[in-house]
Design an enzyme around this catalytic site. Structure first.
Site, short mmCIF file in Angstrom:
data_model
loop_
_atom_site.label_atom_id
_atom_site.label_comp_id
_atom_site.label_asym_id
_atom_site.label_seq_id
_atom_site.Cartn_x
_atom_site.Cartn_y
_atom_site.Cartn_z
N GLU A 88 31.29 -22.28 1.60
CA GLU A 88 29.83 -22.84 2.50
C GLU A 88 28.92 -23.71 1.64
O GLU A 88 28.19 -24.25 2.30
CB GLU A 88 29.18 -21.70 2.74
N ASP A 117 36.08 -11.97 -14.44
CA ASP A 117 36.95 -11.90 -15.72
C ASP A 117 38.16 -10.45 -14.30
O ASP A 117 37.41 -10.15 -13.56
CB ASP A 117 35.59 -10.53 -16.35
C1 NOJ Z 1 38.00 -10.10 -20.20
C2 NOJ Z 1 37.32 -10.70 -21.27
O1 NOJ Z 1 37.43 -11.62 -21.69
C3 NOJ Z 1 36.49 -9.64 -22.69
O2 NOJ Z 1 36.78 -10.19 -23.42
C4 NOJ Z 1 36.09 -8.60 -21.97
O3 NOJ Z 1 36.37 -7.20 -22.66
C5 NOJ Z 1 36.86 -7.60 -20.88
N1 NOJ Z 1 37.80 -8.94 -19.74
C6 NOJ Z 1 36.21 -6.27 -20.15
O4 NOJ Z 1 36.04 -7.00 -19.28
#
Ligand code: NOJ
Length: 580
Positions: free
Chosen positions: A279, A223
């Site tokens: 790994e 993310d």
């Molecule tokens: C990207 C994620 O896809 C989204 O749903 C989220 O709100 C933001 N990152 C923050 O984590």
């Protein structure tokens, strides 16, 4: 396995052991709280997913990507993680997770989990400790705490905005009750940014990656992969200074000098992660969610880094032959330069579903060439998000054509739960039912992303359309039943059967990561061939065009095959796969 071999010859166990399994995988994103509810509390859960493994197997996907399932107050749909090495008790237990992973693996399906390293939740034990600890303490150094500006520190350290609207800083009350320091949050205030300059954070995430890898997780979706490292040297630049320097928006941050987006040092972190991934046998994989300038995407996708990065270009494009062709050519070139395979995606949990986007009128745009389906979706939501303003038939027809084209492309296809049903966005959720922080922090400007997160309809009717025993946590509209799995299962021509047929064929036909464009007489028509003679033709226009010679093995809609004496026709907004 060499990438030039067809995958048809591989058994499930060959595929599971293949270190290149991810290169051309069809990956199905599950938003766990909205997939299937096994215990009747209105929230989807892990056992619900396990129960649907036969469905996933029949769909023909290669991997599942699970959005966050960790303990969370759901301030941002689970992207506010309280504990990175556990399961939200409302969703199940670690044992349930193991059972799900085993069932998926048994079915020959890989498992990718979401890792959220840029921020924890404000309920994470680290943040709670930071709040109780004094300024300058080791506990505060795990996050980005700064003194405020102004005479009494009453102004935030900078005027930066959070992605979800409002300031990117929140002031805390010190343990003695006095107004205190501020912490940075690029997203909601419940998502304090972690300090990746701190070795303890780096070590702890290595521990988390190992924890899930040891449990059999095959890969990770990272993310906001482009935000972890930050230059917080003071004085912090103002918003205006940043805008002057980077006046083309996120895509314009080309030189790695922005204080928090896409800094070069972030790749040191991923080089360390890569060592850990390697790994394992087969090596664990990763895909970066990195909204960066396309020229810098390859850094995230390099084999020394995460290995693959999302490309959201098709997701932002209109249903248009020229846009598609340019994007496809460019991304295949970039992927081969980085050593990664390309990624393709039309829908996910953050955007208006593509079956809806493609049914929206783009005509009101001041400059038609400028507006993209992605923006049209946002506008429609702001205008009330009524389904009656969507040309559902056209949207679905185009979405099916686009998806069938995507499944023929070299690289990985990422699909989002419900798109195999041709599901439409629920645009008109009542304000009182909304959950997305974007809605609360942007009143009147952005209604947020709840409409693509409404729990799936499994049955034509009944309690929450078969999602579970209770009312679903986001309201399902009456028309949902028409898109249910039960309404499409075994029904010739249904979107579900189209996806099943296409995914089954894809694994038989899949070839080297190459395509060759075949010139067409009509600028609305794209035609390419994959090694081995597998042709894909998409008619983006409205008038039927001649079908190239060969046997049609699947099409996204009905074809006019004529009387056999003349060539068949490919109607508008339709894709066909042809084996010559
Ligand atoms: C990207 C994620 O896809 C989204 O749903 C989220 O709100 C933001 N990152 C923050 O984590």
């Amino acid at each position: 396995m060499s990438t030039t071999a067809t995958l048809a010859s591989l058994t499930d166990s060959d595929r599971m052991a293949d270190p290149n399994w991810w290169r051309q995988a069809a990956v199905y994103q599950i938003y766990p709280r909205s997939f299937s509810d096994s215990n009747g509390d209105g929230l989807g859960d892990i056992k619900g997913i396990t129960a649907k493994v036969p469905y996933l197997k029949e769909l023909g996907i290669d991997a599942v990507w699970l959005s966050p399932f960790y303990p969370s107050a759901l301030a941002d749909g689970g992207y506010d993680v309280d504990d990175y090495r556990n399961v939200d008790p409302r969703l199940g237990t670690l044992e349930d997770f193991d059972e799900m992973a085993a069932a998926l693996h048994q079915a020959g399906i890989k498992l990718i989990v979401d890792i959220v390293p840029n921020h924890s939740s404000n309920r994470h034990e680290w943040f709670q400790e930071a709040l109780k600890s004094p300024k300058g303490s080791a506990a505060r150094d795990r996050y980005i705490f700064r003194d405020g500006r102004g005479e009494n520190g009453e102004l935030p350290p900078s005027d930066w905005d959070s992605v979800f609207g409002g300031p990117a800083w929140e002031r805390v009350t010190e343990p003695d009750g006095a107004p205190g320091q501020w912490y940075m949050h690029i997203f909601a205030k419940e998502q304090p940014d972690l300090n990746w300059a701190n070795r303890e954070i780096r070590d702890d995430f290595l521990k988390t990656l190992r924890f899930w890898s040891d449990r059999g997780v095959d890969g990770f979706r990272i993310d906001v992969a482009h935000a972890l490292t930050k230059d917080m040297a003071e004085p912090l630049p103002s918003k205006a200074q940043l805008q002057t320097k980077y006046n083309t928006g996120v895509d314009g941050f080309v030189d790695g000098s922005h204080p928090y987006w896409d800094r070069d040092e972030v790749h040191e972190i991923y080089a360390e992660w890569r060592q850990l991934f390697n790994e394992y046998n087969p090596p664990r994989t990763a895909v970066a969610e990195a909204w960066v300038h396309p020229d810098r995407r390859a850094r995230y996708a390099s084999p020394e880094g995460l290995g693959q990065a999302f490309n959201f270009d098709l997701l932002q494009a209109d249903f248009d032959a020229e846009q598609f062709r340019t994007i496809i050519t460019k991304n295949l070139g970039e992927a081969s330069a980085s050593g990664a395979s390309s990624t393709w995606v039309f829908s996910n949990h953050d955007v208006v579903r593509h079956a809806t986007r493609y049914g929206l009128p783009l005509a009101e745009a001041a400059d038609q060439a400028e507006i993209m389906a992605g923006q049209a979706g946002k506008k429609w939501l702001l205008d009330g998000g009524k389904l009656e303003d969507v040309d559902v038939e056209l949207g679905l027809r185009r979405a099916r054509a686009a998806s069938l084209l995507m499944f023929a492309l070299p690289g990985s296809a990422y699909l989002y739960q419900g798109e195999e049903l041709g599901l439409q966005e629920v645009g008109d959720i009542a304000d009182s039912e909304r959950q997305d922080p974007t809605f609360f922090r942007n009143k009147g400007v952005d209604v947020g992303r709840d409409g693509c997160r409404v729990p799936l309809p499994w049955e034509n009717n009944g309690s929450s359309f078969g999602f579970g025993e209770a009312t679903a946590h986001l309201p399902q509209p009456e028309w949902f039943g028409g898109f249910a799995v039960a309404a499409q299962d075994g029904v010739e021509g249904s979107t579900l059967e189209l996806y099943r047929a296409a995914l089954a064929l894809r694994s038989q036909l899949q070839a080297a990561e190459e395509l060759e464009w075949i010139p067409t007489a009509d600028s609305d028509v794209l035609h390419f061939v994959r090694p081995g003679g597998w042709h894909t033709v998409t008619n983006f226009g409205t008038e039927p065009v001649e079908l190239p010679a060969g046997t049609v093995v699947v099409s996204s809609g009905p074809l006019d095959l004529g009387d056999g004496s003349t060539g068949g026709k490919l109607p508008g907004a339709t894709t066909a796969w042809i084996v010559a």
